[in-house]
Design a protein around this motif. Structure first.
Motif, mmCIF file in Angstrom:
data_model
loop_
_atom_site.group_PDB
_atom_site.id
_atom_site.type_symbol
_atom_site.label_atom_id
_atom_site.label_comp_id
_atom_site.label_asym_id
_atom_site.label_seq_id
_atom_site.Cartn_x
_atom_site.Cartn_y
_atom_site.Cartn_z
ATOM 1 N N ALA A 135 0.812 -1.218 0.000
ATOM 2 C CA ALA A 135 0.000 0.000 0.000
ATOM 3 C C ALA A 135 0.845 1.267 0.000
ATOM 4 N N LEU A 136 2.070 1.188 0.528
ATOM 5 C CA LEU A 136 2.910 2.374 0.624
ATOM 6 C C LEU A 136 3.195 2.995 -0.735
ATOM 7 N N THR A 137 3.343 2.162 -1.769
ATOM 8 C CA THR A 137 3.637 2.710 -3.098
ATOM 9 C C THR A 137 2.499 2.482 -4.091
ATOM 10 N N HIS A 138 1.385 1.970 -3.603
ATOM 11 C CA HIS A 138 0.225 1.757 -4.476
ATOM 12 C C HIS A 138 -0.183 3.061 -5.160
ATOM 13 N N GLY A 139 -0.281 4.111 -4.369
ATOM 14 C CA GLY A 139 -0.709 5.390 -4.915
ATOM 15 C C GLY A 139 0.286 5.979 -5.890
ATOM 16 N N VAL A 140 1.576 5.701 -5.676
ATOM 17 C CA VAL A 140 2.589 6.200 -6.602
ATOM 18 C C VAL A 140 2.369 5.589 -7.982
ATOM 19 N N LEU A 141 2.197 4.258 -8.010
ATOM 20 C CA LEU A 141 1.990 3.603 -9.303
ATOM 21 C C LEU A 141 0.726 4.123 -9.990
ATOM 22 N N TRP A 142 -0.379 4.168 -9.265
ATOM 23 C CA TRP A 142 -1.643 4.548 -9.891
ATOM 24 C C TRP A 142 -1.720 6.032 -10.217
ATOM 25 N N SER A 143 -0.967 6.855 -9.507
ATOM 26 C CA SER A 143 -0.957 8.286 -9.826
ATOM 27 C C SER A 143 -0.113 8.583 -11.053
ATOM 28 N N LEU A 144 0.926 7.767 -11.285
ATOM 29 C CA LEU A 144 1.872 8.056 -12.355
ATOM 30 C C LEU A 144 1.679 7.217 -13.601
ATOM 31 N N VAL A 145 1.026 6.066 -13.498
ATOM 32 C CA VAL A 145 0.971 5.159 -14.649
ATOM 33 C C VAL A 145 0.132 5.730 -15.789
ATOM 34 N N ALA A 146 -1.001 6.362 -15.478
ATOM 35 C CA ALA A 146 -1.820 6.937 -16.547
ATOM 36 C C ALA A 146 -1.139 8.146 -17.189
ATOM 37 N N PRO A 147 -0.581 9.098 -16.402
ATOM 38 C CA PRO A 147 0.178 10.172 -17.042
ATOM 39 C C PRO A 147 1.371 9.652 -17.845
ATOM 40 N N ALA A 148 2.012 8.578 -17.370
ATOM 41 C CA ALA A 148 3.125 7.999 -18.131
ATOM 42 C C ALA A 148 2.634 7.477 -19.475
ATOM 43 N N ALA A 149 1.473 6.818 -19.466
ATOM 44 C CA ALA A 149 0.891 6.323 -20.716
ATOM 45 C C ALA A 149 0.505 7.481 -21.620
ATOM 46 N N ALA A 150 -0.069 8.537 -21.038
ATOM 47 C CA ALA A 150 -0.469 9.702 -21.827
ATOM 48 C C ALA A 150 0.733 10.378 -22.466
ATOM 49 N N GLY A 151 1.883 10.344 -21.770
ATOM 50 C CA GLY A 151 3.083 10.958 -22.303
ATOM 51 C C GLY A 151 3.692 10.205 -23.472
ATOM 52 N N LEU A 152 3.203 8.996 -23.738
ATOM 53 C CA LEU A 152 3.720 8.189 -24.847
ATOM 54 C C LEU A 152 2.953 8.393 -26.143
ATOM 55 N N VAL A 153 1.780 9.038 -26.072
ATOM 56 C CA VAL A 153 0.903 9.107 -27.242
ATOM 57 C C VAL A 153 0.506 10.541 -27.546
ATOM 58 N N PRO A 154 -0.007 10.795 -28.753
ATOM 59 C CA PRO A 154 -0.553 12.117 -29.066
ATOM 60 C C PRO A 154 -1.765 12.419 -28.181
ATOM 61 N N ARG A 155 -2.048 13.699 -27.992
ATOM 62 C CA ARG A 155 -3.142 14.104 -27.109
ATOM 63 C C ARG A 155 -4.473 13.490 -27.528
ATOM 64 N N GLU A 156 -4.667 13.311 -28.836
ATOM 65 C CA GLU A 156 -5.937 12.783 -29.336
ATOM 66 C C GLU A 156 -6.167 11.335 -28.931
ATOM 67 N N ARG A 157 -5.132 10.648 -28.418
ATOM 68 C CA ARG A 157 -5.258 9.237 -28.063
ATOM 69 C C ARG A 157 -5.062 8.999 -26.575
ATOM 70 N N VAL A 158 -5.168 10.053 -25.769
ATOM 71 C CA VAL A 158 -4.981 9.899 -24.321
ATOM 72 C C VAL A 158 -6.011 8.948 -23.724
ATOM 73 N N GLY A 159 -7.271 9.090 -24.121
ATOM 74 C CA GLY A 159 -8.314 8.210 -23.596
ATOM 75 C C GLY A 159 -8.053 6.760 -23.949
ATOM 76 N N THR A 160 -7.596 6.527 -25.168
ATOM 77 C CA THR A 160 -7.290 5.166 -25.598
ATOM 78 C C THR A 160 -6.122 4.598 -24.809
ATOM 79 N N ALA A 161 -5.060 5.393 -24.649
ATOM 80 C CA ALA A 161 -3.892 4.930 -23.899
ATOM 81 C C ALA A 161 -4.251 4.621 -22.452
ATOM 82 N N THR A 162 -5.079 5.469 -21.857
ATOM 83 C CA THR A 162 -5.506 5.230 -20.481
ATOM 84 C C THR A 162 -6.305 3.940 -20.376
#
Length: 404
Positions: free
Chosen positions: A113-140
């Motif tokens: 639980a100590l790092t659960h929030g770190v993963l879930w807070s950063l994983v979606a922005p990390a995915a969004a940073g890999l794709v064009p803005r128009e595909r953020v919903g898809t990447a998420t």
């Protein structure tokens, strides 16, 4: 300027799949006690309700530490923080496998639980940073597909393996799988330019969202959306924490738990796929349909307790679990993408608030369920349905999800 591509190229898709694998192993361990709740209780010589509190306790710890943990994680590269969070998970899984009593089992939950929030807070922005803005919903949606896969394979799989080899061995196997995902994540998060997108211009890496001033976060809107998510998550975990008890009473067959967990997860995969197709184009409509389906699913499960032939009750339960599972899996991408769109360049901070709210919902739901588990178990999905209807009302009339 070259227009950003609207398709996700294969190398990026592989990296998104690794991020999805990270959410898969985290969710699998998070809900690990659900299908094996009786076995763990007997082995550790404690009551079923106390094992249920392992889920709510996990959520309490995660909720308390997420915001400060993410603030601390911002001092290092996002990829480093994600890898460290998985290292903590490996340690937690090994500790659970070695647990000789309830205290050690609880300690393993705290470690994850100590790092659960770190993963879930950063994983979606990390995915969004890999794709064009128009595909953020898809990447998420792709990344959240890992949690759906955890419901399809992880939860029923750990239940099946746990019944064959024991829950301790199952936890050890999870540690091996998590170590492999950690190694893959190190590779996946290496810097790589996105065709058509200037370096550092990803949606979560400095590019503002339309309607949000540069450098600003629309906190009132973010908090409203997080509040809606809290209620829905509470409604979900109120019943899901005691899924085995509900299914066994409705069907009269303990073996049905594994089957319906698989149904829940399979429907979740479908829900994630569908929301990935529509969340970029019509997010408000996707949110409304998702909330309506969730309310219908848990409401139908409550109706399965009405006196009727066993085959009818079982059939209703299958349909209810499928609708419920599909809707809850779709809700995650809907809320997470909405939060990032409202937050703009502050996606990491806003996501940490969202994840904290998610944990509050888990703790509230499983804790309330623990208080009610001594009463007729049919009340759990009934209360979940009432809460889900309240969420649907807010989504329809307050429209907290940004978009069309």
């Amino acid at each position: 300027m070259t227009a950003a591509p609207t398709r996700i190229d294969p190398p990026t898709a592989v990296r998104l799949a690794v991020l999805a694998a990270a959410t898969f192993v985290y969710v699998t361990f998070e809900v690990f006690p659900v299908g094996l709740i009786h076995d763990i209780a007997v082995d550790l010589d404690v009551g079923v309700g106390r094992i249920g509190l392992l889920i709510s306790g996990y959520a309490v710890v995660a909720g308390l530490v997420t915001i400060p943990a993410v603030a601390l994680a911002r001092r290092v590269p996002r990829g480093t923080a994600l890898v460290v969070s998985l290292v903590f998970l490996v340690a937690a899984e090994l500790l659970a496998a070695a647990a000789t009593g309830f205290a050690m089992m609880a300690a393993s939950r705290v470690a994850a639980a100590l790092t659960h929030g770190v993963l879930w807070s950063l994983v979606a922005p990390a995915a969004a940073g890999l794709v064009p803005r128009e595909r953020v919903g898809t990447a998420t949606a792709v990344v959240f597909g890992g949690s759906s896969l955890a419901a399809i394979v992880g939860s029923p799989g750990t239940t099946f393996v746990g019944e064959l080899l024991g829950w301790r061995t199952t936890s050890l196997l999870l540690a091996v799988a998590t170590a492999a995902v950690t190694a893959a994540l190190v590779w996946a998060l290496r810097p790589r330019p996105v065709p058509g997108v200037p370096p550092g211009a990803g949606p979560a890496a400095g590019r503002p969202v339309p309607g949000v001033p540069p450098g600003a976060v629309n906190w009132p809107a973010v908090l409203t959306l997080c509040g809606v998510a809290v209620v829905l998550v509470l409604a979900h975990f109120l019943s899901y924490t005691y899924f085995a008890l509900i299914v066994t009473e409705v069907t009269g067959a303990p073996g049905a738990v594994i089957v319906l967990l698989a149904v829940f997860g399979g429907a979740g995969a479908v829900g994630t796929y569908l929301v990935g197709r529509h969340n970029d184009r019509a997010p408000r409509r996707a949110a409304a349909v998702t909330m309506a389906a969730f309310a219908a699913g848990v409401g139908l499960l409550a109706l399965a307790f009405v006196p009727a032939p066993a085959v009818v009750r079982s059939a209703v339960a299958v349909v209810a679990v499928a609708v419920w599972g599909g809707a809850f899996a779709a809700a995650g991408p809907v809320f997470q993408t909405g939060v990032m769109r409202l937050a703009g360049v502050g996606a990491d901070r806003a996501s940490s608030v969202y994840v904290t709210g998610f944990q509050v919902g888990i703790a509230g739901g499983s804790g309330l369920g623990a208080a009610l588990v001594g009463q007729p178990v049919g009340r759990l999905p009934l209360i979940s349905a009432v809460l889900a209807l309240a969420v649907l009302t807010v989504v329809l009339f307050r429209r907290p999800v940004p978009g069309s």
